[in-house]
Write an enzyme that holds these catalytic residues in place. Structure first.
Site, mmCIF file in Angstrom:
data_model
loop_
_atom_site.group_PDB
_atom_site.id
_atom_site.type_symbol
_atom_site.label_atom_id
_atom_site.label_comp_id
_atom_site.label_asym_id
_atom_site.label_seq_id
_atom_site.Cartn_x
_atom_site.Cartn_y
_atom_site.Cartn_z
ATOM 1 N N PRO B 176 3.540 7.302 2.769
ATOM 2 C CG PRO B 176 1.796 5.989 3.562
ATOM 3 C CD PRO B 176 2.086 7.317 2.934
ATOM 4 C CB CYS B 177 7.310 5.097 -0.238
ATOM 5 S SG CYS B 177 8.643 5.880 0.656
ATOM 6 C CG HIS B 178 6.986 3.233 5.694
ATOM 7 N ND1 HIS B 178 6.636 4.558 5.601
ATOM 8 C CD2 HIS B 178 6.154 2.689 6.619
ATOM 9 C CE1 HIS B 178 5.657 4.806 6.464
ATOM 10 N NE2 HIS B 178 5.336 3.694 7.081
#
Lengths: 160, 217
Positions: B176-178
């Site tokens: 989850p780089c978001h």
């Protein structure tokens, strides 16, 4: 760089199926198609980048067709009359049996010349490399084959 | 379609009669994929799934999910890259991505807060891969700054490199780089574009208030 094999199937799958139907008949065409593309997938990483992919596929299909025809002859049981058994080949009526029966009735040389030239679009020289013989002989066979097909398909017995 | 170099008689009528018929090629394609899987011939299997953030390309090697790509990344281009990296035996094989597709469905339905999938991180290496692995530690609905991620991986000065690692994450959403934002709380970049990044954060904010599980998020 070589493109994903999915695109090869997408671009040539239809043509190879027509060729298989012409060469081994509707009944065995799907086996021939499957064996052709599985063999092609296996060999794909070694295919030269500048190769003519369609001619390569037709060459493989040609060999697979010979294998299938030989195997059929060894276990010769299956009759070649198609209709009226449960369809394993898709929507009934979607296959033009009249056409394929007429193609099947051609002598093998004419059948291959018609399939590879008129259905697959290969030039006579490329076909000569696949099946042997000279381009001129292939041209004659293709032209005789088309004439015979036309005659068969317009014969009064057929319901055009 | 057929491209002909035919000369002589017009045979387009004959060719038209030689059409495959509906469904035949789809069925043959399935059969090819099954045989290729059986014989271990696939370098990459892929499929597309429809999600609230658009169509996603999912691709897997024999080791696991290797790539999740947004439409904006150009799926055909992504497939070319995968073929160049892992080999050209690339086929659409949805069954091989069933597990990943199901978990993504659940994620977008708000019922899944963690992914439990075999992953193949071969598309990144070194520091980038290190950062991308640690992204999984950021809980659902939570957000961290790039600086905090940099500290976590033991390189507090490498904030910019952390940004690059997030931008080149081959497995967005799943890793989850978001959930990584700028220190001032603004979004920062995202491979799928800022609108998708906020959409994912909004989804998780809603999911968290619904608190579907006892997940300590």
């Amino acid at each position: 760089m070589k493109q994903p094999f999915e695109r090869v199937v997408d671009e040539h799958g239809d043509t190879v199926l027509r060729v298989c139907r012409a060469i081994v008949g509707v009944h065995d065409a799907e086996d021939a198609w499957s064996e052709t593309f599985l063999a092609a997938l296996r060999a794909y990483p070694d295919l030269p980048e500048d190769a003519n992919v369609q001619a390569w596929l037709v060459t493989i299909a040609h060999r697979k067709a010979i294998d299938i025809t030989r195997a059929r002859r060894r276990h010769a049981v299956v009759t070649d009359d198609l209709p009226e058994r449960p369809s394993t080949i898709g929507v009934p009526g979607s296959i033009d049996h009249e056409l394929w029966d007429a193609v099947k009735a051609l002598p093998p040389k004419q059948r291959r010349a018609v399939a590879y030239h008129h259905f697959a679009g290969l030039p006579y020289a490329a076909i000569a490399e696949i099946v042997g013989g000279t381009p001129a002989a292939i041209r004659r066979a293709a032209s005789d084959g088309i004439r015979a097909l036309r005659a068969a398909l317009s014969a009064p017995t057929s319901k055009e | 379609m057929i491209d002909t170099h035919t000369d002589g008689p017009d045979t387009s009528g004959l060719r038209a009669r030689a059409v495959s018929g509906p469904g035949t090629l789809d069925r043959l394609h399935e059969r090819l994929v099954a045989a290729a899987s059986r014989d271990g011939l696939l370098d990459v299997a892929y499929t597309n799934v429809d999600t609230p953030v658009g169509s996603l390309l999912l691709a897997a090697t024999g080791s696991g999910l290797v790539r999740v790509a947004f439409e904006s990344e150009d799926h055909e281009l992504v497939l070319d890259t995968l073929a160049g990296r892992f080999g050209p035996r690339v086929l659409r094989a949805p069954a091989r991505l069933d597990h990943a597709a199901r978990e993504l469905d659940e994620y977008f339905a708000g019922t899944r807060t963690r992914f439990d999938l075999p992953l193949d991180l071969a598309l990144s290496r070194g520091f980038r891969q290190l950062v991308q692995r640690r992204l999984a530690d950021i809980e659902y609905g939570d957000t961290w700054s790039y600086a905090r991620v940099a500290r976590l991986v033991g390189s507090p000065g490498a904030v910019r490199a952390v940004g690059t690692a997030c931008a080149t994450n081959p497995l967005p959403i799943v890793l989850p780089c978001h959930r990584v934002l700028r220190a001032d709380g603004t979004l920062g970049g995202y491979a799928g574009g800022p609108a998708r990044k906020s959409a994912l954060l909004a989804l998780e904010a809603r999911g968290r208030t619904r608190a579907p599980s006892g997940d300590p998020g």
